[in-house]
Design an enzyme around this catalytic site. Structure first.
Site, short mmCIF file in Angstrom:
data_model
loop_
_atom_site.label_atom_id
_atom_site.label_comp_id
_atom_site.label_asym_id
_atom_site.label_seq_id
_atom_site.Cartn_x
_atom_site.Cartn_y
_atom_site.Cartn_z
N HIS A 1 10.86 -9.45 -6.80
CA HIS A 1 9.65 -9.97 -7.44
C HIS A 1 9.98 -11.27 -8.17
O HIS A 1 10.27 -11.28 -9.36
CB HIS A 1 9.15 -8.91 -8.45
CG HIS A 1 7.84 -9.22 -9.10
ND1 HIS A 1 6.97 -8.24 -9.50
CD2 HIS A 1 7.25 -10.38 -9.45
CE1 HIS A 1 5.90 -8.79 -10.05
NE2 HIS A 1 6.05 -10.09 -10.04
N GLU B 1 7.10 -9.16 -3.86
CA GLU B 1 5.89 -9.01 -4.65
C GLU B 1 5.79 -10.14 -5.68
O GLU B 1 6.79 -10.72 -6.08
CB GLU B 1 5.85 -7.64 -5.35
CG GLU B 1 7.00 -7.40 -6.28
CD GLU B 1 6.99 -6.03 -6.92
OE1 GLU B 1 6.48 -5.07 -6.31
OE2 GLU B 1 7.51 -5.91 -8.04
N HIS C 1 5.80 1.41 -10.60
CA HIS C 1 5.93 1.03 -12.01
C HIS C 1 6.18 2.25 -12.87
O HIS C 1 5.38 3.17 -12.92
CB HIS C 1 4.71 0.27 -12.56
CG HIS C 1 5.16 -0.89 -13.43
ND1 HIS C 1 5.66 -0.72 -14.69
CD2 HIS C 1 5.24 -2.22 -13.18
CE1 HIS C 1 6.01 -1.89 -15.19
NE2 HIS C 1 5.79 -2.82 -14.29
N1 PXP Z 1 5.54 -2.74 -8.65
C1 PXP Z 1 5.29 -3.91 -9.27
C2 PXP Z 1 4.12 -4.72 -8.83
C3 PXP Z 1 6.13 -4.38 -10.28
O1 PXP Z 1 5.88 -5.56 -10.88
C4 PXP Z 1 7.26 -3.62 -10.64
C5 PXP Z 1 8.21 -4.13 -11.69
O2 PXP Z 1 8.72 -5.39 -11.32
C6 PXP Z 1 7.48 -2.40 -9.97
C7 PXP Z 1 6.60 -1.98 -8.99
C8 PXP Z 1 8.65 -1.52 -10.28
O3 PXP Z 1 8.51 -1.03 -11.59
P1 PXP Z 1 9.74 -0.40 -12.34
O4 PXP Z 1 10.75 -1.50 -12.55
O5 PXP Z 1 9.17 0.11 -13.62
O6 PXP Z 1 10.28 0.69 -11.48
#
Ligand code: PXP
Length: 249
Positions: A43, A74, A195
């Site tokens: 990301h 992403e 997330h």
């Molecule tokens: N999905 C998105 C869109 C995110 O921005 C993130 C964090 O960068 C995640 C999933 C993954 O989240 P986590 O780091 O809390 O597992």
């Protein structure tokens, strides 16, 4: 079966904190893939404070050696991000409405407001043979709008689930997600989730049928400390105690 995509941003953040290439993001990606994960997520944010755009190209190259695995890029579809995505051609691009100043993604798209903008980007990416997923809150009318603008998948933003799960309200935590996933699937959309998912809350979340992919980063890194900290300390203490013995001989 649900696919696990490991988000590498925390490794990149750790690397950037020292200005050296350690830990090396590609090595961490390889270790994850060799351990059996189904994909890698990266990301890059506009300030590149975690992942850099150069990481994206290197990961795209690496993933060619793992034909079974998928790369998911992403981020907020600012022009520079879109150029990188179209050059790297990942299997999937997840569009996220994150503000450059946000610590982390903290809401899904409001497609009543941003629908036209998002729609043109979805088309553009699909024309470049890239599957598109939209980061969404579990809100039914927003999911209908997502379907209307042609996305392939949605990624349900699971922070609220994780928070309520931690507070002990498991059933309540999962309810909206169950309904949202069913709605999306009924409309023909694939459902991803991510997330704040972790080793404690993932299994209960996956009672929702048909979740195609979970992307997990932060907790996976912290949990790696949990499972490796004591052994690492043991090795340091062993080295020090060998030296201490040498000093007293
Ligand atoms: N999905 C998105 C869109 C995110 O921005 C993130 C964090 O960068 C995640 C999933 C993954 O989240 P986590 O780091 O809390 O597992």
């Amino acid at each position: 079966m649900t696919k696990l995509s490991v988000n590498l941003n925390k490794f990149a953040l750790l690397r950037n904190s020292r200005g050296r290439d350690y830990p090396n993001v590609l090595t961490m990606a390889k270790r994850c893939l060799d351990s059996g994960v189904d994909g890698i997520t990266i990301h890059p944010r506009p300030d590149q404070r975690h992942a850099k755009y150069s990481d994206v190209y290197e990961l795209a190259e690496l993933l060619r050696q793992y034909p079974e695995a998928e790369l998911n890029i992403e981020g907020n579809p600012v022009p520079e991000f879109l150029n990188v995505v179209k050059e790297a051609v990942p299997h999937q691009c997840t569009l996220v409405p994150d503000d450059p100043n946000q610590l982390t993604s903290d809401h899904g798209w409001d497609l009543k407001k941003d629908g036209n903008f998002v729609s043109s980007i979805v088309k553009d990416l699909q024309e470049n043979q890239i599957r598109v997923s939209l980061f969404m809150d579990p809100v039914l009318d927003q999911i209908e709008l997502a379907k209307g603008l042609g996305t392939d998948r949605i990624e349900l933003y699971t922070e609220a689930y994780a928070r309520q799960f931690a507070e002990g309200n498991k059933e309540k935590a999962v309810q909206d997600y169950q309904t949202a996933a069913a709605k999306a699937q009924e409309l023909g959309l694939g459902v991803n989730a991510g997330h704040d998912l972790d080793l404690m809350n993932l299994e209960f979340f996956l009672k929702i049928p048909g979740v195609l992919e979970v992307s997990i980063g932060h907790a996976l890194v912290v949990e790696s400390f949990d499972h490796g900290l004591e052994e690492t300390i043991r090795q340091y203490l062993k080295i020090i105690s060998r030296k201490k013995d040498a000093g007293t001989e």
